[in-house]
Scaffold this active site. Structure first.
Site, mmCIF file in Angstrom:
data_model
loop_
_atom_site.group_PDB
_atom_site.id
_atom_site.type_symbol
_atom_site.label_atom_id
_atom_site.label_comp_id
_atom_site.label_asym_id
_atom_site.label_seq_id
_atom_site.Cartn_x
_atom_site.Cartn_y
_atom_site.Cartn_z
ATOM 1 N NE ARG A 129 -3.536 0.077 2.621
ATOM 2 C CZ ARG A 129 -3.939 -0.557 3.730
ATOM 3 N NH1 ARG A 129 -3.457 -0.216 4.906
ATOM 4 N NH2 ARG A 129 -4.801 -1.547 3.650
ATOM 5 N NE ARG A 243 -8.151 -2.109 15.484
ATOM 6 C CZ ARG A 243 -8.255 -2.575 14.248
ATOM 7 N NH1 ARG A 243 -7.426 -2.168 13.323
ATOM 8 N NH2 ARG A 243 -9.196 -3.452 13.932
ATOM 9 C CE LYS A 244 -9.199 1.020 9.707
ATOM 10 N NZ LYS A 244 -9.531 0.380 8.423
ATOM 11 N N GLY A 501 -16.118 -7.649 1.447
ATOM 12 C CA GLY A 501 -16.063 -9.096 1.574
ATOM 13 C C GLY A 501 -16.221 -9.633 2.970
ATOM 14 C CB CYS A 506 -11.991 -2.639 3.246
ATOM 15 S SG CYS A 506 -10.950 -3.281 4.571
ATOM 16 N N GLY A 507 -14.963 -1.827 2.096
ATOM 17 C CA GLY A 507 -15.756 -1.274 0.989
ATOM 18 C C GLY A 507 -16.765 -0.237 1.416
#
Length: 583
Positions: A129, A243-244, A501, A506-507
């Site tokens: 990424r 965390r992110k 998914g 993430c989508g």
């Protein structure tokens, strides 16, 4: 106090953000709730600086999650900052898997370098990424990335992500040191793009060329990225978050930047004749909880974008919990401290120790109708246009990237823009050349400037083809189901459909008009089959809203007729059979 709180930069206000004669209300109004009682010792920082890196103090290590233990065992940033990747890349996968330390290196710590091992589906292969602030890239960068993935054959491809970013696939560990050098040679980095780090700073995809923009977001997103990664050299100040963490800078009335799903969003606003930003905090998606960002009740002048970012990150780094990974995003800390308590922690980490209250003069027009960026549009620069191209579910091959680079050089300025909807914009095209560009064969097939009404709003995560966490395949299925639906109904307006998914979303299915979250369900014969939980009602923009479950556990084979039904019921679609009869 860390170095981040000593930074301030001078920005000139955009010429068209003068004080409005009738100040508009701020984007949202904070709920007036009593702050929770917080013990003084709860505000003790949980990390300390040791040998140049922040590490969790021994007294706070009880009940921490496995990822925190991996960070304590060996500092991930040393793989980059002390060239640990060079030695790791020389080892075979058998050697690496033979030791817990090196196995954790490739499965966890390499994410600090933007490398994600696909152990489940592509053992020994990595997704990489990048960091691409504001989604701006060049033809040279695009060609370089194409050259990397081409050597990996069928495993090599690239994706445009929902954070205006590139991800490339098929990478093998022995190649990584040279790839990192190659990225640096074209002005790219993958550093601090995964795990407990700040993700790619998002901005207006047509920043600087948009005739209606509020402010050009590129200077801010570029500086944020440089600040967070110390100019791509590695910044331990912000590499050990709980965390992110996501950040965006809003520059458009369209809110292309999706501020409500970011941990920190800068919302343009004037105050007392000065240009700056109101602040939203805490927006996030996860498997167990999804929340929209809320007002911090704070405003900063444009010069203080970096100090404010540093102060928020320090508060999160110092005080965030590190137990259950499902409860470590920043909003959980805000819940615990209360918005005023969290604000106080941010304020005391500002260089001046002060943080102004929110301005009532926000500059986002809430009645603005979101614009479509596909096709040809005039830029603010006379004689130039930008062309928005559809990139089906964000997936590209090496030849596609080379062709995009050629088009950007031939017709534009060698620049490309990526969008959070996984599409691509070619800016700075002489208006006299737009028709020639539109006749290019590349634009006649997949990468159309005029996609169908349902395809233009289609977004899909990686899916089970490459992602070990995905329960279902998403990208090809999203295209197939959409094609089936288009044969069933005619839709009068764009409808945004997102696929993810797994519950990690993430989508971003919760902000879609219609969202599909992968799951396993039962088919007609009672056996387990791939399915989706269907969401309806998500919105982006000033009236943002998180969608709700419409129907759970729908077999993927049954999705097309269900979606057609939803489109007729909720979005004014007309069944094709009826349409033909009326003709």
């Amino acid at each position: 106090m860390t170095s981040s709180t000593s930074l301030s930069l001078r920005f000139s206000p955009p010429p068209h953000t003068l004080l409005p004669s009738k100040p508009r209300r701020s984007l949202v109004v904070a709920a007036q709730t009593a702050p929770p009682a917080v013990e003084a010792d709860r505000l003790e920082p949980r990390v300390e600086l040791r040998d140049g890196f922040f590490i969790l103090k021994e007294k706070f290590r009880k009940g921490i999650n496995p990822q925190e233990k991996v960070k304590i065992e060996s500092e991930p940033m040393k793989l980059f900052m002390e060239n640990g990747i060079e030695e790791l890349a020389k080892k075979s996968m058998e050697e690496i898997d033979g030791e817990k330390l090196t196995k954790d290196d490739i499965d966890v710590r390499l994410k600090w370098l933007g490398l994600f091992h696909r152990r489940k589906h592509q053992y020994g292969k990595f997704m990489m990424r990048l960091k691409l602030p504001n989604g701006v890239t060049t033809s040279a960068q695009t060609r370089y990335l194409a050259s990397v993935i081409r050597k990996y054959g069928e495993d090599g491809c690239a994706d445009v992500t929902t954070r205006q970013n590139w991800q490339i696939r098929g990478v093998v560990l022995p190649d990584v040191p040279e790839i990192l050098k190659g990225l640096a040679s074209v002005g790219l980095t993958s550093l601090q793009s995964g795990m407990d780090n700040v993700r790619n700073p998002v901005g207006n995809p047509i920043a600087g060329i948009d005739p209606d923009e509020i402010v050009d977001t590129r200077p801010y997103t570029n500086l944020l990225s440089q600040f967070i990664t110390a100019n791509s050299l590695g910044n331990p100040e912000f590499s050990n978050l709980p965390r992110k963490w996501n950040v965006c800078v809003v520059g458009s009335h369209d809110l292309y930047e999706h501020p409500h799903i970011n941990d920190l969003a800068y919302m343009p606003a004037n105050k007392d004749g000065r240009f700056g930003f109101n602040l939203l905090v805490g927006g996030f998606f996860s498997a167990k909880r999804c929340e929209e960002a809320i007002p911090l009740d704070a405003w900063v002048p444009a010069d203080d974008v970096l100090p404010l970012c540093g102060a928020v990150l320090e508060a999160f780094r110092d005080l965030g919990t590190r137990g259950n990974r499902q409860k470590t995003r920043m909003m959980w800390l805000i819940d615990e401290l209360g918005i005023e308590g969290f604000r106080a922690e941010v304020e005391k980490r500002m260089p001046s120790g002060k943080l102004e209250r929110e301005s009532s003069e926000d500059l986002v027009n809430k009645q603005w109708e979101r614009r479509d960026y596909f096709g040809v549009h005039p830029q603010k620069q006379e004689g130039l246009s930008y062309i928005g191209l559809h990139c089906p579910v964000g997936r590209l091959q090496a030849d596609d990237m080379d062709e995009l680079a050629r088009l950007a050089d031939t017709y534009g300025s060698g620049e490309l823009r990526l969008t959070v909807e996984q599409n691509i914009i070619i800016p700075n095209v002489e208006t006299s050349k737009t028709q020639a560009l539109l006749q290019e064969p590349f634009l006649k097939n997949r990468f159309s400037p005029e996609p169908s009404i349902l395809m233009k709003g289609l977004v899909a995560c990686t899916g089970s083809q490459f992602c070990g966490q995905a329960i279902i395949e998403t990208k090809l299925r999203a295209l197939k189901v959409t094609e089936e639906v288009e044969r069933l109904v005619a839709v009068p307006k764009p409808v945004r459909m997102h696929w993810t998914g797994c519950p990690n979303t993430c989508g971003q299915v919760q902000v879609a008009d219609i969202g599909f979250m992968g799951c396993l369900t039962r088919g007609e014969d009672g056996k387990a089959v791939e399915g989706a939980d269907v969401y309806v009602g998500g919105r982006v923009g000033s009236d943002s809203h998180i969608g709700e479950i419409y129907k759970k556990g729908v077999p993927v084979t049954d999705l097309a007729p269900l979606v057609a039904e939803i489109l007729v019921k909720e979005f004014g679609a007309v069944p094709r059979v009826r349409e033909e009869n009326e003709d």
